[in-house]
Design a protein around this motif. Structure first.
Motif, PDB file in Angstrom:
ATOM      1  N   LEU A  44     -15.398 -10.702  -6.760  1.00 54.36           N
ATOM      2  CA  LEU A  44     -14.737 -11.257  -7.942  1.00 54.36           C
ATOM      3  C   LEU A  44     -15.295 -10.698  -9.241  1.00 54.36           C
ATOM      4  N   SER A  45     -16.373  -9.924  -9.136  1.00 57.36           N
ATOM      5  CA  SER A  45     -17.003  -9.420 -10.362  1.00 57.36           C
ATOM      6  C   SER A  45     -16.273  -8.194 -10.927  1.00 57.36           C
ATOM      7  N   THR A  46     -15.352  -7.629 -10.151  1.00 63.05           N
ATOM      8  CA  THR A  46     -14.630  -6.458 -10.663  1.00 63.05           C
ATOM      9  C   THR A  46     -13.278  -6.899 -11.234  1.00 63.05           C
ATOM     10  N   ASN A  47     -12.657  -6.002 -11.969  1.00 59.91           N
ATOM     11  CA  ASN A  47     -11.370  -6.284 -12.606  1.00 59.91           C
ATOM     12  C   ASN A  47     -10.285  -6.472 -11.535  1.00 59.91           C
ATOM     13  N   ARG A  48      -9.509  -7.535 -11.655  1.00 59.38           N
ATOM     14  CA  ARG A  48      -8.502  -7.891 -10.645  1.00 59.38           C
ATOM     15  C   ARG A  48      -7.509  -6.759 -10.375  1.00 59.38           C
ATOM     16  N   ASP A  49      -6.907  -6.221 -11.442  1.00 56.65           N
ATOM     17  CA  ASP A  49      -5.858  -5.212 -11.248  1.00 56.65           C
ATOM     18  C   ASP A  49      -6.439  -3.883 -10.789  1.00 56.65           C
ATOM     19  N   ALA A  50      -7.631  -3.561 -11.307  1.00 59.50           N
ATOM     20  CA  ALA A  50      -8.276  -2.318 -10.861  1.00 59.50           C
ATOM     21  C   ALA A  50      -8.660  -2.431  -9.390  1.00 59.50           C
ATOM     22  N   ALA A  51      -9.084  -3.627  -8.973  1.00 60.12           N
ATOM     23  CA  ALA A  51      -9.455  -3.831  -7.568  1.00 60.12           C
ATOM     24  C   ALA A  51      -8.230  -3.634  -6.673  1.00 60.12           C
ATOM     25  N   ALA A  52      -7.091  -4.209  -7.062  1.00 60.24           N
ATOM     26  CA  ALA A  52      -5.879  -4.071  -6.247  1.00 60.24           C
ATOM     27  C   ALA A  52      -5.434  -2.609  -6.181  1.00 60.24           C
ATOM     28  N   ALA A  53      -5.486  -1.927  -7.326  1.00 61.21           N
ATOM     29  CA  ALA A  53      -5.069  -0.518  -7.359  1.00 61.21           C
ATOM     30  C   ALA A  53      -6.009   0.336  -6.515  1.00 61.21           C
ATOM     31  N   THR A  54      -7.307   0.041  -6.590  1.00 57.27           N
ATOM     32  CA  THR A  54      -8.280   0.812  -5.807  1.00 57.27           C
ATOM     33  C   THR A  54      -8.080   0.551  -4.318  1.00 57.27           C
ATOM     34  N   LYS A  55      -7.786  -0.706  -3.970  1.00 64.98           N
ATOM     35  CA  LYS A  55      -7.558  -0.993  -2.550  1.00 64.98           C
ATOM     36  C   LYS A  55      -6.321  -0.253  -2.044  1.00 64.98           C
ATOM     37  N   ARG A  56      -5.270  -0.215  -2.883  1.00 64.02           N
ATOM     38  CA  ARG A  56      -4.072   0.560  -2.482  1.00 64.02           C
ATOM     39  C   ARG A  56      -4.447   2.017  -2.214  1.00 64.02           C
ATOM     40  N   LEU A  57      -5.264   2.586  -3.104  1.00 64.27           N
ATOM     41  CA  LEU A  57      -5.679   3.983  -2.932  1.00 64.27           C
ATOM     42  C   LEU A  57      -6.466   4.170  -1.640  1.00 64.27           C
ATOM     43  N   LEU A  58      -7.420   3.279  -1.411  1.00 65.37           N
ATOM     44  CA  LEU A  58      -8.262   3.408  -0.217  1.00 65.37           C
ATOM     45  C   LEU A  58      -7.437   3.227   1.052  1.00 65.37           C
ATOM     46  N   GLN A  59      -6.518   2.273   1.015  1.00 67.35           N
ATOM     47  CA  GLN A  59      -5.691   2.038   2.202  1.00 67.35           C
ATOM     48  C   GLN A  59      -4.804   3.228   2.528  1.00 67.35           C
ATOM     49  N   GLY A  60      -4.374   3.925   1.475  1.00 72.66           N
ATOM     50  CA  GLY A  60      -3.467   5.053   1.709  1.00 72.66           C
ATOM     51  C   GLY A  60      -4.194   6.356   2.010  1.00 72.66           C
ATOM     52  N   ALA A  61      -5.505   6.377   1.816  1.00 71.90           N
ATOM     53  CA  ALA A  61      -6.245   7.648   1.844  1.00 71.90           C
ATOM     54  C   ALA A  61      -6.123   8.383   3.176  1.00 71.90           C
ATOM     55  N   LEU A 111      -5.555  15.599   0.780  1.00 74.31           N
ATOM     56  CA  LEU A 111      -6.395  15.518  -0.422  1.00 74.31           C
ATOM     57  C   LEU A 111      -5.534  15.685  -1.673  1.00 74.31           C
ATOM     58  N   GLU A 112      -4.579  16.613  -1.585  1.00 74.98           N
ATOM     59  CA  GLU A 112      -3.706  16.860  -2.716  1.00 74.98           C
ATOM     60  C   GLU A 112      -2.860  15.613  -3.028  1.00 74.98           C
ATOM     61  N   GLU A 113      -2.327  14.983  -1.987  1.00 73.16           N
ATOM     62  CA  GLU A 113      -1.528  13.769  -2.188  1.00 73.16           C
ATOM     63  C   GLU A 113      -2.395  12.632  -2.733  1.00 73.16           C
ATOM     64  N   GLN A 114      -3.621  12.560  -2.236  1.00 75.69           N
ATOM     65  CA  GLN A 114      -4.504  11.478  -2.688  1.00 75.69           C
ATOM     66  C   GLN A 114      -4.889  11.693  -4.160  1.00 75.69           C
ATOM     67  N   ALA A 169      -2.079  10.502  -6.123  1.00 73.96           N
ATOM     68  CA  ALA A 169      -2.003   9.034  -6.095  1.00 73.96           C
ATOM     69  C   ALA A 169      -3.051   8.426  -7.031  1.00 73.96           C
ATOM     70  N   GLU A 170      -4.251   9.014  -7.050  1.00 77.93           N
ATOM     71  CA  GLU A 170      -5.297   8.531  -7.970  1.00 77.93           C
ATOM     72  C   GLU A 170      -4.824   8.654  -9.421  1.00 77.93           C
ATOM     73  N   GLY A 171      -4.189   9.780  -9.707  1.00 78.37           N
ATOM     74  CA  GLY A 171      -3.704   9.996 -11.072  1.00 78.37           C
ATOM     75  C   GLY A 171      -2.656   8.972 -11.467  1.00 78.37           C
ATOM     76  N   ALA A 172      -1.748   8.697 -10.539  1.00 75.26           N
ATOM     77  CA  ALA A 172      -0.674   7.748 -10.847  1.00 75.26           C
ATOM     78  C   ALA A 172      -1.246   6.344 -11.078  1.00 75.26           C
ATOM     79  N   GLU A 173      -2.191   5.945 -10.228  1.00 74.32           N
ATOM     80  CA  GLU A 173      -2.794   4.610 -10.408  1.00 74.32           C
ATOM     81  C   GLU A 173      -3.580   4.551 -11.721  1.00 74.32           C
ATOM     82  N   GLN A 174      -4.283   5.663 -12.038  1.00 72.78           N
ATOM     83  CA  GLN A 174      -5.088   5.641 -13.255  1.00 72.78           C
ATOM     84  C   GLN A 174      -4.215   5.600 -14.513  1.00 72.78           C
TER      85      GLN A 174
END
Ligand code: ACO
Length: 277
Positions: free
Chosen positions: A232-249, A254-257, A260-265
């Motif tokens: 809970l100490s991290t930012n809610r929306d950043a946590a969700a976006a990061t989890k989406r990235l990790l789940q899709g990795a 590498l190129e697609e990832q 995807a990192e760029g789009a989330e950022q």
């Protein structure tokens, strides 16, 4: 469940997830701020699970308050869960829920629908908006092991005993546990664990990546609380976006990832610095 909505028609029958109905099924659901806790609460039967359990889990997921960011799944008593209710193997089955014999007589479409409903009880625990933690003590057998696997993280007591019993009973694990198991421990170890139906204890569970942390039984609740606080100490929306990235990795190159990192950022930057996305 204080925040549950009125019973809904879903999958052809009415599902009621009031606190009273959950108690009948052997479940508890509590929300404290951003943390929700689901407790398998049939300790006298080692938290054996039925179709009603899975249906209620799905409804809990459907009705999860938006503010919840961490979902803890645990079991009352000495075992996390002894898996599917063994009455399913009897001709009488579980009252009101049929048996394996009655399921075997369903046509393919009806069976698929029944199973998909059950699987929905597990799948929502992987949503990007939440992090789910299984707090596992004692036996986690069959459906119990798969429920622990449905969670993002597993914190376990030192008496934990994971066992994928299904193949020993002539069945396959079908409650969405096979993919997370392979993702966590690799194909060879997953074959070893499932096709021998052997017990995986705490040391091995930690070593092969099934468990994030092993603690003494008395420290399990505290360890889970600590992890929830860290999450809970991290930012809610950043946590969700990061989890989406990790789940899709794993499914991306590498190129697609990278893309995807760029789009989330870009989304994050717009939300943080441009007054919304
Ligand atoms: N379904 C229904 N009842 C169960 C189940 C179950 N899966 N597991 C345990 N119980 C009941 C027992 O019948 C017993 O009930 P009773 O007190 O009315 O006789 C009670 O829970 C306590 O069980 P014990 O066996 O006495 O408890 P113990 O702590 O010694 O052992 C253990 C626990 C190892 C979990 C043992 O109960 C067991 O092996 N259970 C069956 C596990 C199993 O094969 N599950 C199916 C897996 S496959 C799948 O999930 C798809």
């Amino acid at each position: 469940m204080s925040e549950a909505k009125a019973p809904q028609q879903r999958g052809g029958y009415t599902e009621d997830v009031s606190a009273e109905r959950l108690a009948e099924i052997g479940l508890r659901f509590e929300v404290d701020g951003e943390i929700a806790t689901i407790t398998l609460d049939r300790p006298d039967k080692r938290n054996a699970q039925t179709f009603a359990t899975w249906s209620a889990l799905a409804r809990i997921g459907d009705n999860l308050p938006e503010r919840v960011r961490v979902v803890v799944v645990n079991g009352e008593g000495p075992s996390f869960s002894a898996g599917i209710d063994l009455r399913m193997f009897t001709p009488e089955g579980v009252p009101g829920q049929g048996s394996f014999s009655s399921a075997a007589r369903l046509d393919s479409a009806s069976f698929e629908e029944l199973l998909e409903q059950a699987q929905q009880g597990f799948l929502w625990l992987r949503r990007p908006e939440i992090v789910s933690i299984a707090a596992v003590r004692g036996h986690a057998i069959g459906a119990g092991f798969q429920l622990a696997l449905a969670c993002d993280l597993r914190i376990v007591a030192d008496d934990v005993k994971f066992c994928m019993k299904e193949p020993a009973l002539g069945l396959v694990p079908d409650l969405t546990g096979t993919k997370p198991l392979v993702d966590l421990v690799g194909l060879a170890k997953a074959i070893d664990i499932c096709l021998t139906a052997r017990v995986v204890e705490a040391d091995e569970a930690f070593r092969i990546g099934l468990a994030e942390r092993v603690v003494a039984g008395g420290d399990l609740a505290k360890a889970v609380q600590e992890k929830a606080a860290q999450l809970l100490s991290t930012n809610r929306d950043a946590a969700a976006a990061t989890k989406r990235l990790l789940q899709g990795a794993q499914g991306r190159t590498l190129e697609e990832q990278r893309a995807a990192e760029g789009a989330e950022q870009a989304e994050r930057l717009r939300a943080l610095f441009a007054g919304g996305s």
